[in-house]
Scaffold this motif. Structure first.
Motif, PDB file in Angstrom:
ATOM      1  N   PRO A 278       0.824  -1.212   0.000  1.00 24.18           N
ATOM      2  CA  PRO A 278       0.000   0.000   0.000  1.00 24.18           C
ATOM      3  C   PRO A 278       0.860   1.265   0.000  1.00 24.18           C
ATOM      4  O   PRO A 278       1.895   1.321   0.664  1.00 24.18           O
ATOM      5  CB  PRO A 278      -0.791  -0.112   1.309  1.00 24.18           C
ATOM      6  N   TRP A 279       0.399   2.292  -0.732  1.00 21.10           N
ATOM      7  CA  TRP A 279       1.166   3.527  -0.798  1.00 21.10           C
ATOM      8  C   TRP A 279       0.905   4.387   0.432  1.00 21.10           C
ATOM      9  O   TRP A 279       1.811   5.022   0.954  1.00 21.10           O
ATOM     10  CB  TRP A 279       0.818   4.295  -2.070  1.00 21.10           C
ATOM     11  N   HIS A 280      -0.332   4.427   0.887  1.00 17.22           N
ATOM     12  CA  HIS A 280      -0.683   5.235   2.049  1.00 17.22           C
ATOM     13  C   HIS A 280      -1.370   4.373   3.096  1.00 17.22           C
ATOM     14  O   HIS A 280      -2.107   3.451   2.768  1.00 17.22           O
ATOM     15  CB  HIS A 280      -1.639   6.375   1.670  1.00 17.22           C
ATOM     16  N   ARG A 281      -1.146   4.711   4.357  1.00 17.87           N
ATOM     17  CA  ARG A 281      -1.880   4.050   5.434  1.00 17.87           C
ATOM     18  C   ARG A 281      -2.002   5.049   6.581  1.00 17.87           C
ATOM     19  O   ARG A 281      -1.024   5.382   7.236  1.00 17.87           O
ATOM     20  CB  ARG A 281      -1.149   2.779   5.891  1.00 17.87           C
ATOM     21  N   GLN A 282      -3.218   5.559   6.778  1.00 17.26           N
ATOM     22  CA  GLN A 282      -3.475   6.542   7.828  1.00 17.26           C
ATOM     23  C   GLN A 282      -4.897   6.369   8.333  1.00 17.26           C
ATOM     24  O   GLN A 282      -5.846   6.439   7.555  1.00 17.26           O
ATOM     25  CB  GLN A 282      -3.281   7.975   7.306  1.00 17.26           C
ATOM     26  N   PRO A 283      -5.082   6.155   9.625  1.00 25.03           N
ATOM     27  CA  PRO A 283      -6.439   5.934  10.135  1.00 25.03           C
ATOM     28  C   PRO A 283      -7.177   7.233  10.438  1.00 25.03           C
ATOM     29  O   PRO A 283      -6.594   8.204  10.914  1.00 25.03           O
ATOM     30  CB  PRO A 283      -6.187   5.172  11.436  1.00 25.03           C
ATOM     31  N   ASP A 284      -8.459   7.225  10.175  1.00 22.66           N
ATOM     32  CA  ASP A 284      -9.353   8.227  10.740  1.00 22.66           C
ATOM     33  C   ASP A 284      -9.862   7.613  12.047  1.00 22.66           C
ATOM     34  O   ASP A 284     -10.527   6.577  12.033  1.00 22.66           O
ATOM     35  CB  ASP A 284     -10.519   8.482   9.782  1.00 22.66           C
ATOM     36  N   ILE A 285      -9.517   8.219  13.181  1.00 28.01           N
ATOM     37  CA  ILE A 285      -9.884   7.635  14.476  1.00 28.01           C
ATOM     38  C   ILE A 285     -11.014   8.405  15.159  1.00 28.01           C
ATOM     39  O   ILE A 285     -11.160   8.354  16.379  1.00 28.01           O
ATOM     40  CB  ILE A 285      -8.671   7.508  15.421  1.00 28.01           C
ATOM     41  N   SER A 286     -11.839   9.071  14.365  1.00 28.00           N
ATOM     42  CA  SER A 286     -12.966   9.825  14.929  1.00 28.00           C
ATOM     43  C   SER A 286     -13.874   8.923  15.762  1.00 28.00           C
ATOM     44  O   SER A 286     -14.343   9.314  16.836  1.00 28.00           O
ATOM     45  CB  SER A 286     -13.776  10.485  13.809  1.00 28.00           C
ATOM     46  N   ARG A 287     -14.123   7.705  15.270  1.00 26.43           N
ATOM     47  CA  ARG A 287     -15.012   6.793  16.001  1.00 26.43           C
ATOM     48  C   ARG A 287     -14.390   6.386  17.334  1.00 26.43           C
ATOM     49  O   ARG A 287     -15.082   6.332  18.356  1.00 26.43           O
ATOM     50  CB  ARG A 287     -15.314   5.562  15.141  1.00 26.43           C
ATOM     51  N   ALA A 288     -13.095   6.118  17.349  1.00 26.25           N
ATOM     52  CA  ALA A 288     -12.422   5.738  18.601  1.00 26.25           C
ATOM     53  C   ALA A 288     -12.448   6.897  19.599  1.00 26.25           C
ATOM     54  O   ALA A 288     -12.642   6.693  20.800  1.00 26.25           O
ATOM     55  CB  ALA A 288     -10.986   5.303  18.323  1.00 26.25           C
ATOM     56  N   ARG A 289     -12.238   8.105  19.108  1.00 26.93           N
ATOM     57  CA  ARG A 289     -12.286   9.269  19.990  1.00 26.93           C
ATOM     58  C   ARG A 289     -13.674   9.417  20.611  1.00 26.93           C
ATOM     59  O   ARG A 289     -13.817   9.687  21.804  1.00 26.93           O
ATOM     60  CB  ARG A 289     -11.929  10.534  19.213  1.00 26.93           C
ATOM     61  N   GLU A 290     -14.700   9.239  19.797  1.00 25.07           N
ATOM     62  CA  GLU A 290     -16.073   9.437  20.265  1.00 25.07           C
ATOM     63  C   GLU A 290     -16.528   8.313  21.198  1.00 25.07           C
ATOM     64  O   GLU A 290     -17.091   8.567  22.264  1.00 25.07           O
ATOM     65  CB  GLU A 290     -17.008   9.529  19.066  1.00 25.07           C
ATOM     66  N   LEU A 291     -16.291   7.065  20.795  1.00 25.16           N
ATOM     67  CA  LEU A 291     -16.792   5.920  21.565  1.00 25.16           C
ATOM     68  C   LEU A 291     -15.947   5.597  22.787  1.00 25.16           C
ATOM     69  O   LEU A 291     -16.475   5.192  23.828  1.00 25.16           O
ATOM     70  CB  LEU A 291     -16.862   4.681  20.668  1.00 25.16           C
ATOM     71  N   LEU A 292     -14.629   5.765  22.648  1.00 19.94           N
ATOM     72  CA  LEU A 292     -13.710   5.299  23.693  1.00 19.94           C
ATOM     73  C   LEU A 292     -13.056   6.431  24.467  1.00 19.94           C
ATOM     74  O   LEU A 292     -12.419   6.176  25.498  1.00 19.94           O
ATOM     75  CB  LEU A 292     -12.604   4.432  23.072  1.00 19.94           C
ATOM     76  N   GLY A 293     -13.195   7.649  23.977  1.00 19.32           N
ATOM     77  CA  GLY A 293     -12.457   8.752  24.587  1.00 19.32           C
ATOM     78  C   GLY A 293     -10.963   8.522  24.503  1.00 19.32           C
ATOM     79  O   GLY A 293     -10.202   8.894  25.396  1.00 19.32           O
ATOM     80  N   TRP A 294     -10.538   7.946  23.382  1.00 19.66           N
ATOM     81  CA  TRP A 294      -9.142   7.504  23.248  1.00 19.66           C
ATOM     82  C   TRP A 294      -8.460   8.176  22.072  1.00 19.66           C
ATOM     83  O   TRP A 294      -9.055   8.400  21.019  1.00 19.66           O
ATOM     84  CB  TRP A 294      -9.090   5.995  23.030  1.00 19.66           C
ATOM     85  N   GLN A 295      -7.190   8.472  22.260  1.00 17.36           N
ATOM     86  CA  GLN A 295      -6.290   8.818  21.175  1.00 17.36           C
ATOM     87  C   GLN A 295      -4.864   8.562  21.658  1.00 17.36           C
ATOM     88  O   GLN A 295      -4.613   8.554  22.863  1.00 17.36           O
ATOM     89  CB  GLN A 295      -6.460  10.263  20.739  1.00 17.36           C
ATOM     90  N   PRO A 296      -3.934   8.288  20.751  1.00 19.49           N
ATOM     91  CA  PRO A 296      -2.556   8.013  21.173  1.00 19.49           C
ATOM     92  C   PRO A 296      -1.955   9.194  21.920  1.00 19.49           C
ATOM     93  O   PRO A 296      -2.222  10.352  21.589  1.00 19.49           O
ATOM     94  CB  PRO A 296      -1.829   7.780  19.840  1.00 19.49           C
ATOM     95  N   ARG A 297      -1.135   8.874  22.927  1.00 23.49           N
ATOM     96  CA  ARG A 297      -0.511   9.914  23.741  1.00 23.49           C
ATOM     97  C   ARG A 297       1.019   9.915  23.637  1.00 23.49           C
ATOM     98  O   ARG A 297       1.662  10.897  23.983  1.00 23.49           O
ATOM     99  CB  ARG A 297      -0.922   9.742  25.210  1.00 23.49           C
ATOM    100  N   THR A 298       1.585   8.811  23.205  1.00 20.95           N
ATOM    101  CA  THR A 298       3.050   8.696  23.146  1.00 20.95           C
ATOM    102  C   THR A 298       3.572   9.297  21.855  1.00 20.95           C
ATOM    103  O   THR A 298       3.139   8.918  20.762  1.00 20.95           O
ATOM    104  CB  THR A 298       3.472   7.218  23.235  1.00 20.95           C
ATOM    105  N   SER A 299       4.513  10.221  21.963  1.00 22.10           N
ATOM    106  CA  SER A 299       5.090  10.823  20.763  1.00 22.10           C
ATOM    107  C   SER A 299       5.934   9.792  20.022  1.00 22.10           C
ATOM    108  O   SER A 299       6.440   8.832  20.615  1.00 22.10           O
ATOM    109  CB  SER A 299       5.956  12.027  21.129  1.00 22.10           C
ATOM    110  N   LEU A 300       6.097   9.994  18.726  1.00 21.33           N
ATOM    111  CA  LEU A 300       6.874   9.063  17.922  1.00 21.33           C
ATOM    112  C   LEU A 300       8.310   8.969  18.429  1.00 21.33           C
ATOM    113  O   LEU A 300       8.863   7.871  18.559  1.00 21.33           O
ATOM    114  CB  LEU A 300       6.854   9.498  16.453  1.00 21.33           C
TER     115      LEU A 300
END
Length: 342
Positions: A278-300
């Protein structure tokens, strides 16, 4: 009171990269954890520190065969997840995804357990939509060298969804995007492990195409947090949930960061692209933010520093040396090594 919240939890693929971190977190929370693994890609080293815990149990078992245990929750993570491993025995890879799902769903139905399926961003294939949302049906080659994994996971999602429709099963489907961190298999051929091992051993960092293809990398601790939040949702979502880091980076950028973090003198070396990469791979995590109150916190950078520390310790402890970087092949993986994967 603790006994009222203590659960019996089965983790298939529990000795693997993600599975071992999940087992560790669940044990720390006080749950009774049954780790099941056939050790095709998992290793006892990943869970050795848990073996003396009273609430942890290890069982060697292949999920393509039925399993009869009594549990409250099931995390189904069993399946080789890197191309170098799942392409080594593609028929078994498909069986693990499909037969494994059928067996775990049958168990969940019998004991009335909640069940979590570790799906993958690879269900989107070489996506024509960017970033990828859960409503996108994907662009997948059904007969290519990656199809055993991509289509196996797509079929597993179908089975999970139909068990919910037909039997009212309480299911969770996580579409997992690139995840990295300590306990990655050093020879799994993935981007971070490839680049780390090459950088730490002074080998050329192999890039494919011009290195402008992109991925999004989520640190393992953040991913495990998302797993548990998804399992614990009271009103489970009707469909899959993307889990990953929406911050997109090019292969060249991740290679340059790893070289800088490790203090390596490795040069970048360009190669041709593999089939169906695959050339691109990037998630839209809007559903995870809304349902789980979650988003990654650790910097790369913080995650890469911790991962480099792990790989450096492994190299120093075992004086391991991987085959030359010429074995590599792709943005996601390396070509199979001469020996069988462990």
């Amino acid at each position: 009171m603790k006994e009222l919240t203590r659960k019996r939890i089965l983790v298939t693929g529990g000795a693997g990269f993600l599975g071992s971190h999940l087992c560790e977190r669940l044990v720390a929370q006080g749950h009774d954890v049954l780790c099941v693994d056939n050790f095709y890609t998992g290793t006892k080293d990943n869970i050795a520190h848990l073996l003396d815990c009273a609430n942890f149990e290890l069982m060697r078992h292949d999920v393509t065969f039925p399993l009869y245990v009594e549990v409250d929750e099931i995390y189904n993570l069993a399946c080789p997840a890197s191309p170098i491993h799942y392409q080594y025995d593609p028929v078994q890879t498909t069986k693990t995804s499909v037969h494994g799902a059928i067996n775990m769903l049958g168990l969940a139905k019998r004991v009335k357990a909640k069940i979590f399926q570790a799906s993958t961003s690879e269900v989107y294939g070489d996506a024509l939509v960017h970033p990828q949302t859960e409503d996108y049906w994907g662009h997948v080659n059904p007969i290519g060298p990656r199809s055993c994994y991509d289509e196996g996971k797509r079929c597993a999602e179908t089975l999970f969804t139909d068990y919910r429709r037909q039997h009212g099963l309480s299911i969770r489907i996580a579409r997992i995007f690139n995840t990295y961190g300590p306990r990655m298999h050093p020879a799994d051929g993935r981007v971070v492990s490839n680049f780390m091992m090459q950088a730490l051993q002074g080998q050329p960092i192999t890039l494919y195409g011009d290195g402008s293809q992109t991925r999004s990398f989520c640190y393992v601790d953040d991913m495990i947090d998302a797993f548990i939040r998804l399992m614990n949702t009271r009103d489970h979502p009707a469909g899959p949930v993307n889990l990953g880091n929406p911050h997109e980076v090019t292969m060249r950028e991740i290679a340059e960061r790893i070289v800088a973090i490790t203090g390596s003198t490795s040069a970048l070396e360009l190669r041709s692209l593999p089939i169906d990469d695959p050339w691109h791979r990037q998630p839209d995590i809007s559903r995870a933010r809304e349902l789980l109150g979650w988003q990654p916190r650790t910097s790369l950078d913080d995650g890469l520093v911790a991962t480099a520390r792990y790989f450096r310790a492994r190299i120093q402890a075992s004086s391991m040396s991987l085959p030359d970087a010429d074995a590599n092949a792709g943005a996601d993986f390396a070509a199979p090594l001469a020996h069988s994967p462990t």
